[in-house]
Design a protein around this motif. Structure first.
Motif, PDB file in Angstrom:
ATOM      1  N   GLU A  81       1.472  -0.943  -0.078  1.00 54.74           N
ATOM      2  CA  GLU A  81       0.087  -0.018  -0.232  1.00 54.74           C
ATOM      3  C   GLU A  81       1.009   1.147   0.155  1.00 54.74           C
ATOM      4  O   GLU A  81       1.955   1.429   0.365  1.00 54.74           O
ATOM      5  N   TYR A  82       0.573   2.529  -1.026  1.00 57.94           N
ATOM      6  CA  TYR A  82       1.437   3.410  -0.605  1.00 57.94           C
ATOM      7  C   TYR A  82       0.918   4.739  -0.119  1.00 57.94           C
ATOM      8  O   TYR A  82      -0.342   4.792   0.420  1.00 57.94           O
ATOM      9  N   HIS A  83       1.199   5.197   1.222  1.00 53.95           N
ATOM     10  CA  HIS A  83       0.528   6.392   1.253  1.00 53.95           C
ATOM     11  C   HIS A  83       2.090   7.811   1.165  1.00 53.95           C
ATOM     12  O   HIS A  83       3.415   7.027   1.605  1.00 53.95           O
ATOM     13  N   SER A  84       1.468   8.938   0.709  1.00 55.29           N
ATOM     14  CA  SER A  84       2.972   9.784   1.214  1.00 55.29           C
ATOM     15  C   SER A  84       3.033  10.126   2.220  1.00 55.29           C
ATOM     16  O   SER A  84       4.230  10.635   2.181  1.00 55.29           O
ATOM     17  N   ASP A  85       2.309   9.625   3.266  1.00 58.59           N
ATOM     18  CA  ASP A  85       3.275  10.485   4.837  1.00 58.59           C
ATOM     19  C   ASP A  85       2.871   9.790   5.585  1.00 58.59           C
ATOM     20  O   ASP A  85       2.145   8.962   5.527  1.00 58.59           O
ATOM     21  N   THR A  86       4.277   9.272   5.937  1.00 57.34           N
ATOM     22  CA  THR A  86       4.213   8.268   6.950  1.00 57.34           C
ATOM     23  C   THR A  86       3.650   7.743   8.384  1.00 57.34           C
ATOM     24  O   THR A  86       3.445   7.152   8.537  1.00 57.34           O
ATOM     25  N   THR A  87       3.734   9.334   8.611  1.00 56.77           N
ATOM     26  CA  THR A  87       2.921   9.229   9.728  1.00 56.77           C
ATOM     27  C   THR A  87       1.559   9.126   9.140  1.00 56.77           C
ATOM     28  O   THR A  87       1.517   8.492  11.080  1.00 56.77           O
ATOM     29  N   GLN A  88       1.284   9.612   9.059  1.00 57.33           N
ATOM     30  CA  GLN A  88       0.199   9.306   8.580  1.00 57.33           C
ATOM     31  C   GLN A  88      -0.657   7.409   8.596  1.00 57.33           C
ATOM     32  O   GLN A  88      -1.239   7.188   9.168  1.00 57.33           O
ATOM     33  N   ALA A  89       0.837   7.016   7.758  1.00 53.47           N
ATOM     34  CA  ALA A  89       0.498   5.053   7.975  1.00 53.47           C
ATOM     35  C   ALA A  89       0.475   4.903   8.829  1.00 53.47           C
ATOM     36  O   ALA A  89       0.303   3.715   9.951  1.00 53.47           O
ATOM     37  N   LEU A  90       1.327   5.565   9.962  1.00 47.60           N
ATOM     38  CA  LEU A  90       2.246   4.953  11.172  1.00 47.60           C
ATOM     39  C   LEU A  90       0.502   5.258  12.107  1.00 47.60           C
ATOM     40  O   LEU A  90       0.428   4.340  13.299  1.00 47.60           O
ATOM     41  N   GLU A  91      -0.512   6.278  12.072  1.00 50.06           N
ATOM     42  CA  GLU A  91      -1.372   6.530  12.863  1.00 50.06           C
ATOM     43  C   GLU A  91      -2.362   5.903  12.730  1.00 50.06           C
ATOM     44  O   GLU A  91      -3.052   5.101  13.510  1.00 50.06           O
ATOM     45  N   LYS A  92      -2.844   5.509  11.257  1.00 51.76           N
ATOM     46  CA  LYS A  92      -3.782   4.096  10.917  1.00 51.76           C
ATOM     47  C   LYS A  92      -2.646   2.585  11.359  1.00 51.76           C
ATOM     48  O   LYS A  92      -3.925   2.679  11.671  1.00 51.76           O
ATOM     49  N   LEU A  93      -2.149   2.216  11.068  1.00 48.98           N
ATOM     50  CA  LEU A  93      -1.290   0.950  12.128  1.00 48.98           C
ATOM     51  C   LEU A  93      -1.812   1.056  13.119  1.00 48.98           C
ATOM     52  O   LEU A  93      -1.159  -0.022  13.482  1.00 48.98           O
ATOM     53  N   LYS A  94      -0.911   2.092  13.821  1.00 49.07           N
ATOM     54  CA  LYS A  94      -1.890   2.056  15.699  1.00 49.07           C
ATOM     55  C   LYS A  94      -2.501   2.431  16.230  1.00 49.07           C
ATOM     56  O   LYS A  94      -3.335   0.867  17.350  1.00 49.07           O
ATOM     57  N   SER A  95      -3.609   3.273  15.036  1.00 50.88           N
ATOM     58  CA  SER A  95      -5.638   2.530  15.237  1.00 50.88           C
ATOM     59  C   SER A  95      -6.057   0.619  14.664  1.00 50.88           C
ATOM     60  O   SER A  95      -6.924   0.523  15.618  1.00 50.88           O
ATOM     61  N   GLU A  96      -5.022   0.012  14.211  1.00 49.03           N
ATOM     62  CA  GLU A  96      -5.345  -1.472  13.917  1.00 49.03           C
ATOM     63  C   GLU A  96      -4.035  -1.665  15.058  1.00 49.03           C
ATOM     64  O   GLU A  96      -4.724  -3.431  14.738  1.00 49.03           O
ATOM     65  N   GLY A  97      -4.058  -1.452  16.151  1.00 47.97           N
ATOM     66  CA  GLY A  97      -3.601  -2.449  16.987  1.00 47.97           C
ATOM     67  C   GLY A  97      -1.659  -2.792  16.734  1.00 47.97           C
ATOM     68  O   GLY A  97      -1.612  -3.182  17.662  1.00 47.97           O
ATOM     69  N   TYR A  98      -1.274  -2.214  16.194  1.00 46.27           N
ATOM     70  CA  TYR A  98       0.633  -2.185  15.681  1.00 46.27           C
ATOM     71  C   TYR A  98       0.952  -1.604  16.910  1.00 46.27           C
ATOM     72  O   TYR A  98       0.339  -0.298  16.494  1.00 46.27           O
ATOM     73  N   ILE A  99       2.247  -2.281  17.263  1.00 45.99           N
ATOM     74  CA  ILE A  99       3.442  -1.962  17.550  1.00 45.99           C
ATOM     75  C   ILE A  99       4.300  -1.148  16.744  1.00 45.99           C
ATOM     76  O   ILE A  99       4.721  -2.054  15.434  1.00 45.99           O
ATOM     77  N   ASN A 100       4.328   0.409  16.808  1.00 46.48           N
ATOM     78  CA  ASN A 100       5.332   0.268  15.286  1.00 46.48           C
ATOM     79  C   ASN A 100       6.308   0.957  16.102  1.00 46.48           C
ATOM     80  O   ASN A 100       7.228   1.265  17.465  1.00 46.48           O
ATOM     81  N   CYS A 101       7.806   0.122  15.379  1.00 49.01           N
ATOM     82  CA  CYS A 101       9.529   0.018  15.861  1.00 49.01           C
ATOM     83  C   CYS A 101      10.061   0.584  14.971  1.00 49.01           C
ATOM     84  O   CYS A 101      10.339  -0.026  13.249  1.00 49.01           O
ATOM     85  N   ALA A 102      10.642   1.758  14.817  1.00 42.97           N
ATOM     86  CA  ALA A 102      11.978   2.125  13.921  1.00 42.97           C
ATOM     87  C   ALA A 102      13.013   1.296  13.942  1.00 42.97           C
ATOM     88  O   ALA A 102      13.510   1.304  15.989  1.00 42.97           O
ATOM     89  N   LEU A 103      13.581   1.744  13.075  1.00 44.82           N
ATOM     90  CA  LEU A 103      15.271   1.109  13.298  1.00 44.82           C
ATOM     91  C   LEU A 103      15.862   2.295  13.452  1.00 44.82           C
ATOM     92  O   LEU A 103      15.923   2.628  11.819  1.00 44.82           O
ATOM     93  N   GLU A 104      16.623   2.423  14.130  1.00 40.96           N
ATOM     94  CA  GLU A 104      17.690   3.868  13.954  1.00 40.96           C
ATOM     95  C   GLU A 104      18.227   3.773  14.985  1.00 40.96           C
ATOM     96  O   GLU A 104      18.274   3.055  16.049  1.00 40.96           O
ATOM     97  N   GLN A 105      19.039   4.797  14.634  1.00 46.59           N
ATOM     98  CA  GLN A 105      20.501   4.675  16.535  1.00 46.59           C
ATOM     99  C   GLN A 105      20.047   6.428  16.895  1.00 46.59           C
ATOM    100  O   GLN A 105      20.387   7.606  16.447  1.00 46.59           O
ATOM    101  N   VAL A 106      19.180   6.164  18.193  1.00 50.50           N
ATOM    102  CA  VAL A 106      18.681   7.251  18.817  1.00 50.50           C
ATOM    103  C   VAL A 106      19.517   7.022  20.523  1.00 50.50           C
ATOM    104  O   VAL A 106      19.938   6.578  21.114  1.00 50.50           O
ATOM    105  N   ASP A 107      19.040   8.150  20.699  1.00 53.75           N
ATOM    106  CA  ASP A 107      19.476   8.403  22.220  1.00 53.75           C
ATOM    107  C   ASP A 107      18.960   7.534  22.953  1.00 53.75           C
ATOM    108  O   ASP A 107      19.793   6.851  24.292  1.00 53.75           O
ATOM    109  N   ARG A 108      17.912   6.860  22.738  1.00 53.35           N
ATOM    110  CA  ARG A 108      17.639   5.823  24.219  1.00 53.35           C
ATOM    111  C   ARG A 108      17.078   4.179  23.606  1.00 53.35           C
ATOM    112  O   ARG A 108      15.581   4.152  23.830  1.00 53.35           O
ATOM    113  N   SER A 109      17.371   4.432  22.410  1.00 55.83           N
ATOM    114  CA  SER A 109      16.945   3.199  21.254  1.00 55.83           C
ATOM    115  C   SER A 109      17.371   2.329  21.755  1.00 55.83           C
ATOM    116  O   SER A 109      17.413   2.002  23.523  1.00 55.83           O
ATOM    117  N   VAL A 110      16.706   0.334  21.961  1.00 61.19           N
ATOM    118  CA  VAL A 110      16.634  -0.437  22.192  1.00 61.19           C
ATOM    119  C   VAL A 110      17.251  -0.990  21.554  1.00 61.19           C
ATOM    120  O   VAL A 110      17.474  -1.576  20.192  1.00 61.19           O
TER     121      VAL A 110
END
Length: 177
Positions: A81-110
């Motif tokens: 599925e295509y979405h022009s806006d990633t944040t909107q796609a994540l909001e949709k997924l969150k509303s469908e019960g998904y846990i959103n996990c980015a793969l990135e290097q941040v100061d409090r990454s797991v």
């Protein structure tokens, strides 16, 4: 020891793949510029039977010969599925019960090896642009930021490698094999 033939591998047909139960994982590609990386995501998604791939922002979409080159037909089996806006796609997924996990290097990454997914939950794994990574706005929409530890001189792995490691890790931890 002998190499297995295609018949011995007993792979699913595209029709069977579409009907079979999927892994509780979706992939989100956030502004991926390389069509080869997109194709690789499809091929890995097929291998691990992910539910769907979300192509966001500037990420290319099938059909395209450079995607097909690495997907090897997986664009026919894996839903996308295509979405022009990633944040909107994540909001949709969150509303469908998904846990959103980015793969990135941040100061409090797991660190990926320390992440313990809940087998009863569904997960969206978000992968960012090859140069800039996952956008800050997208990171804010995530429940977790996971990091793959690295020991060399480079600060990142190619998205196709990161994607394979992360999906494999979740599949094993969620006992999908």
């Amino acid at each position: 020891m002998k190499k297995l033939s295609m018949e011995e591998l007993e792979r699913l047909s595209i029709e069977e793949f579409k009907e079979v139960k999927k892994s509780p994982i979706v992939l989100v590609l956030d502004n991926i510029r390389s069509l080869n990386n997109v194709g690789s995501a499809f091929r890995t998604g097929d291998a691990f039977r992910v539910e769907k791939i979300y192509l966001c922002g500037i990420t290319g979409t099938p059909p395209h010969r450079d995607i097909q080159k690495t997907a090897l037909g997986a664009t026919e089996s894996v839903e996308w599925e295509y979405h022009s806006d990633t944040t909107q796609a994540l909001e949709k997924l969150k509303s469908e019960g998904y846990i959103n996990c980015a793969l990135e290097q941040v100061d409090r990454s797991v660190m990926l090896q320390n992440f313990k997914p809940d087998q009863a939950k569904k997960y969206a794994l978000i992968f960012g642009n090859e140069v800039f990574g996952v956008e800050e706005e997208v990171l804010k929409a995530c429940d977790y930021v996971l990091e793959i530890p690295q020991l060399g001189t480079k600060h990142s792995l190619n998205i196709s490698v990161t994607l394979g490691i992360a999906v494999w890790d979740l599949m094993v931890k969620m006992k999908q094999f």
